[in-house]
Design a protein around this motif. Structure first.
Motif, PDB file in Angstrom:
ATOM      1  N   SER A   1       8.314 -10.496  46.456  1.00  0.00           N
ATOM      2  CA  SER A   1       8.894  -9.147  46.531  1.00  0.00           C
ATOM      3  C   SER A   1       8.211  -8.211  45.539  1.00  0.00           C
ATOM      4  O   SER A   1       7.796  -7.097  45.887  1.00  0.00           O
ATOM      5  CB  SER A   1      10.389  -9.239  46.249  1.00  0.00           C
ATOM      6  OG  SER A   1      10.980  -7.979  46.178  1.00  0.00           O
ATOM      7  N   ALA A   2       8.093  -8.661  44.305  1.00  0.00           N
ATOM      8  CA  ALA A   2       7.422  -7.846  43.280  1.00  0.00           C
ATOM      9  C   ALA A   2       5.952  -7.654  43.622  1.00  0.00           C
ATOM     10  O   ALA A   2       5.397  -6.566  43.419  1.00  0.00           O
ATOM     11  CB  ALA A   2       7.569  -8.517  41.912  1.00  0.00           C
TER      12      ALA A   2
ATOM     13  N   TRP B   1       4.022   0.987  53.095  1.00  0.00           N
ATOM     14  CA  TRP B   1       5.131   1.168  52.161  1.00  0.00           C
ATOM     15  C   TRP B   1       6.478   0.942  52.826  1.00  0.00           C
ATOM     16  O   TRP B   1       7.400   0.392  52.207  1.00  0.00           O
ATOM     17  CB  TRP B   1       5.064   2.537  51.494  1.00  0.00           C
ATOM     18  CG  TRP B   1       4.027   2.569  50.434  1.00  0.00           C
ATOM     19  CD1 TRP B   1       2.864   3.275  50.439  1.00  0.00           C
ATOM     20  CD2 TRP B   1       4.032   1.825  49.204  1.00  0.00           C
ATOM     21  NE1 TRP B   1       2.149   3.013  49.299  1.00  0.00           N
ATOM     22  CE2 TRP B   1       2.842   2.134  48.522  1.00  0.00           C
ATOM     23  CE3 TRP B   1       4.913   0.930  48.625  1.00  0.00           C
ATOM     24  CZ2 TRP B   1       2.527   1.586  47.285  1.00  0.00           C
ATOM     25  CZ3 TRP B   1       4.603   0.376  47.392  1.00  0.00           C
ATOM     26  CH2 TRP B   1       3.425   0.698  46.742  1.00  0.00           C
ATOM     27  N   ILE B   2       6.614   1.333  54.086  1.00  0.00           N
ATOM     28  CA  ILE B   2       7.878   1.110  54.790  1.00  0.00           C
ATOM     29  C   ILE B   2       8.119  -0.389  54.977  1.00  0.00           C
ATOM     30  O   ILE B   2       9.190  -0.913  54.638  1.00  0.00           O
ATOM     31  CB  ILE B   2       7.884   1.852  56.148  1.00  0.00           C
ATOM     32  CG1 ILE B   2       7.951   3.364  55.904  1.00  0.00           C
ATOM     33  CG2 ILE B   2       9.052   1.384  57.017  1.00  0.00           C
ATOM     34  CD1 ILE B   2       7.706   4.198  57.149  1.00  0.00           C
ATOM     35  N   VAL B   3       7.116  -1.089  55.504  1.00  0.00           N
ATOM     36  CA  VAL B   3       7.253  -2.535  55.738  1.00  0.00           C
ATOM     37  C   VAL B   3       7.440  -3.265  54.415  1.00  0.00           C
ATOM     38  O   VAL B   3       8.316  -4.127  54.281  1.00  0.00           O
ATOM     39  CB  VAL B   3       6.034  -3.072  56.518  1.00  0.00           C
ATOM     40  CG1 VAL B   3       6.057  -4.589  56.597  1.00  0.00           C
ATOM     41  CG2 VAL B   3       5.976  -2.469  57.909  1.00  0.00           C
ATOM     42  N   ALA B   4       6.627  -2.924  53.422  1.00  0.00           N
ATOM     43  CA  ALA B   4       6.690  -3.604  52.125  1.00  0.00           C
ATOM     44  C   ALA B   4       8.038  -3.369  51.444  1.00  0.00           C
ATOM     45  O   ALA B   4       8.609  -4.297  50.856  1.00  0.00           O
ATOM     46  CB  ALA B   4       5.551  -3.146  51.228  1.00  0.00           C
ATOM     47  N   ALA B   5       8.548  -2.156  51.513  1.00  0.00           N
ATOM     48  CA  ALA B   5       9.835  -1.860  50.864  1.00  0.00           C
ATOM     49  C   ALA B   5      10.968  -2.643  51.523  1.00  0.00           C
ATOM     50  O   ALA B   5      11.831  -3.200  50.821  1.00  0.00           O
ATOM     51  CB  ALA B   5      10.122  -0.365  50.928  1.00  0.00           C
ATOM     52  N   LEU B   6      10.974  -2.704  52.841  1.00  0.00           N
ATOM     53  CA  LEU B   6      12.019  -3.463  53.530  1.00  0.00           C
ATOM     54  C   LEU B   6      11.930  -4.950  53.202  1.00  0.00           C
ATOM     55  O   LEU B   6      12.944  -5.594  52.902  1.00  0.00           O
ATOM     56  CB  LEU B   6      11.927  -3.240  55.041  1.00  0.00           C
ATOM     57  CG  LEU B   6      12.305  -1.834  55.521  1.00  0.00           C
ATOM     58  CD1 LEU B   6      11.977  -1.673  57.006  1.00  0.00           C
ATOM     59  CD2 LEU B   6      13.763  -1.543  55.259  1.00  0.00           C
TER      60      LEU B   6
ATOM     61  N   ALA C   1       0.538 -11.646  48.182  1.00  0.00           N
ATOM     62  CA  ALA C   1       1.996 -11.810  48.219  1.00  0.00           C
ATOM     63  C   ALA C   1       2.494 -11.831  49.657  1.00  0.00           C
ATOM     64  O   ALA C   1       3.352 -12.650  50.015  1.00  0.00           O
ATOM     65  CB  ALA C   1       2.676 -10.686  47.441  1.00  0.00           C
ATOM     66  N   ALA C   2       1.964 -10.951  50.491  1.00  0.00           N
ATOM     67  CA  ALA C   2       2.380 -10.910  51.893  1.00  0.00           C
ATOM     68  C   ALA C   2       2.019 -12.215  52.600  1.00  0.00           C
ATOM     69  O   ALA C   2       2.821 -12.764  53.366  1.00  0.00           O
ATOM     70  CB  ALA C   2       1.741  -9.720  52.597  1.00  0.00           C
ATOM     71  N   ILE C   3       0.837 -12.737  52.319  1.00  0.00           N
ATOM     72  CA  ILE C   3       0.425 -14.017  52.917  1.00  0.00           C
ATOM     73  C   ILE C   3       1.330 -15.140  52.416  1.00  0.00           C
ATOM     74  O   ILE C   3       1.726 -16.024  53.178  1.00  0.00           O
ATOM     75  CB  ILE C   3      -1.060 -14.294  52.628  1.00  0.00           C
ATOM     76  CG1 ILE C   3      -1.927 -13.284  53.388  1.00  0.00           C
ATOM     77  CG2 ILE C   3      -1.435 -15.725  53.004  1.00  0.00           C
ATOM     78  CD1 ILE C   3      -3.387 -13.280  52.987  1.00  0.00           C
TER      79      ILE C   3
ATOM     80  N   ILE D   1      12.017 -21.897  45.529  1.00  0.00           N
ATOM     81  CA  ILE D   1      11.840 -21.032  46.697  1.00  0.00           C
ATOM     82  C   ILE D   1      12.348 -19.630  46.375  1.00  0.00           C
ATOM     83  O   ILE D   1      11.708 -18.633  46.718  1.00  0.00           O
ATOM     84  CB  ILE D   1      12.553 -21.628  47.923  1.00  0.00           C
ATOM     85  CG1 ILE D   1      11.862 -22.921  48.353  1.00  0.00           C
ATOM     86  CG2 ILE D   1      12.583 -20.631  49.080  1.00  0.00           C
ATOM     87  CD1 ILE D   1      12.653 -23.742  49.365  1.00  0.00           C
ATOM     88  N   GLY D   2      13.488 -19.543  45.702  1.00  0.00           N
ATOM     89  CA  GLY D   2      14.020 -18.238  45.305  1.00  0.00           C
ATOM     90  C   GLY D   2      13.075 -17.494  44.377  1.00  0.00           C
ATOM     91  O   GLY D   2      12.851 -16.293  44.534  1.00  0.00           O
ATOM     92  N   VAL D   3      12.525 -18.202  43.406  1.00  0.00           N
ATOM     93  CA  VAL D   3      11.573 -17.571  42.476  1.00  0.00           C
ATOM     94  C   VAL D   3      10.347 -17.079  43.246  1.00  0.00           C
ATOM     95  O   VAL D   3       9.858 -15.965  43.008  1.00  0.00           O
ATOM     96  CB  VAL D   3      11.179 -18.546  41.346  1.00  0.00           C
ATOM     97  CG1 VAL D   3       9.992 -18.030  40.559  1.00  0.00           C
ATOM     98  CG2 VAL D   3      12.367 -18.791  40.430  1.00  0.00           C
ATOM     99  N   LEU D   4       9.844 -17.879  44.169  1.00  0.00           N
ATOM    100  CA  LEU D   4       8.683 -17.463  44.963  1.00  0.00           C
ATOM    101  C   LEU D   4       8.993 -16.221  45.798  1.00  0.00           C
ATOM    102  O   LEU D   4       8.153 -15.339  45.934  1.00  0.00           O
ATOM    103  CB  LEU D   4       8.215 -18.611  45.862  1.00  0.00           C
ATOM    104  CG  LEU D   4       7.610 -19.808  45.149  1.00  0.00           C
ATOM    105  CD1 LEU D   4       7.321 -20.929  46.134  1.00  0.00           C
ATOM    106  CD2 LEU D   4       6.354 -19.410  44.389  1.00  0.00           C
ATOM    107  N   GLU D   5      10.207 -16.165  46.333  1.00  0.00           N
ATOM    108  CA  GLU D   5      10.588 -14.985  47.113  1.00  0.00           C
ATOM    109  C   GLU D   5      10.680 -13.741  46.227  1.00  0.00           C
ATOM    110  O   GLU D   5      10.224 -12.662  46.623  1.00  0.00           O
ATOM    111  CB  GLU D   5      11.913 -15.235  47.830  1.00  0.00           C
ATOM    112  CG  GLU D   5      11.787 -16.228  48.967  1.00  0.00           C
ATOM    113  CD  GLU D   5      13.097 -16.558  49.646  1.00  0.00           C
ATOM    114  OE1 GLU D   5      13.039 -17.153  50.727  1.00  0.00           O
ATOM    115  OE2 GLU D   5      14.178 -16.232  49.092  1.00  0.00           O
ATOM    116  N   VAL D   6      11.242 -13.873  45.049  1.00  0.00           N
ATOM    117  CA  VAL D   6      11.336 -12.730  44.130  1.00  0.00           C
ATOM    118  C   VAL D   6       9.937 -12.294  43.673  1.00  0.00           C
ATOM    119  O   VAL D   6       9.628 -11.099  43.628  1.00  0.00           O
ATOM    120  CB  VAL D   6      12.252 -13.057  42.930  1.00  0.00           C
ATOM    121  CG1 VAL D   6      12.160 -11.996  41.854  1.00  0.00           C
ATOM    122  CG2 VAL D   6      13.697 -13.211  43.402  1.00  0.00           C
ATOM    123  N   LEU D   7       9.083 -13.261  43.365  1.00  0.00           N
ATOM    124  CA  LEU D   7       7.708 -12.917  42.979  1.00  0.00           C
ATOM    125  C   LEU D   7       6.960 -12.259  44.133  1.00  0.00           C
ATOM    126  O   LEU D   7       6.190 -11.314  43.926  1.00  0.00           O
ATOM    127  CB  LEU D   7       6.961 -14.161  42.494  1.00  0.00           C
ATOM    128  CG  LEU D   7       7.405 -14.724  41.155  1.00  0.00           C
ATOM    129  CD1 LEU D   7       6.685 -16.038  40.869  1.00  0.00           C
ATOM    130  CD2 LEU D   7       7.176 -13.720  40.040  1.00  0.00           C
TER     131      LEU D   7
END
Length: 121
Positions: free
Chosen positions: A57-58, A6-11, A76-78, A49-55
């Motif tokens: 993130s979610a 949760w810490i890594v994912a939230a950051l 998502a992390a991969i 690229i921005g959309v992929l980053e936001v997705l």
């Protein structure tokens, strides 16, 4: 392990939400001072690229939070690891090897999120 995830994912989620959101809504001129590479790519690709980053993130937060398809957090992390591989490649191609440090940190953090996610999801 859960707390670590949760810490890594939230950051990561906060950073990618911010950076991806900027790529989605700002003009090339507004992005250029912080992201000189935008001149090398068409704006629709920068927006993708921005959309992929936001997705991404979610995807780090929502699936494990709702317990609906939590494996999507690992995916998502991969995906964010792959975004950083692309970012490193762009910097190296542009002769900006000195700028890849932050990309490497984000790549390692996303890989850690993927590993931590498999440990408990």
């Amino acid at each position: 392990m859960q707390l670590s995830y949760w810490i890594v994912a939230a950051l990561l989620a906060a950073l990618y939400l911010y950076a991806g959101g900027k790529k989605i809504v700002q003009s090339r001129e507004r992005l250029r001072p912080m992201m000189g590479w935008v001149d090398d790519f068409p704006m629709p690709l920068v927006r993708v690229i921005g959309v992929l980053e936001v997705l991404g993130s979610a995807g780090l937060i929502l699936p494990p939070l709702t317990a609906i398809a939590p494996w999507l957090a690992v995916a998502a992390a991969i995906g964010l690891v792959l975004v950083q591989v692309g970012g490193i490649a762009v910097h190296l191609r542009r002769g900006e090897a000195r700028l890849i440090g932050f990309n490497v940190v984000l790549l390692v953090a996303a890989a850690a999120a993927a590993w931590l996610g498999t440990a408990w999801l």
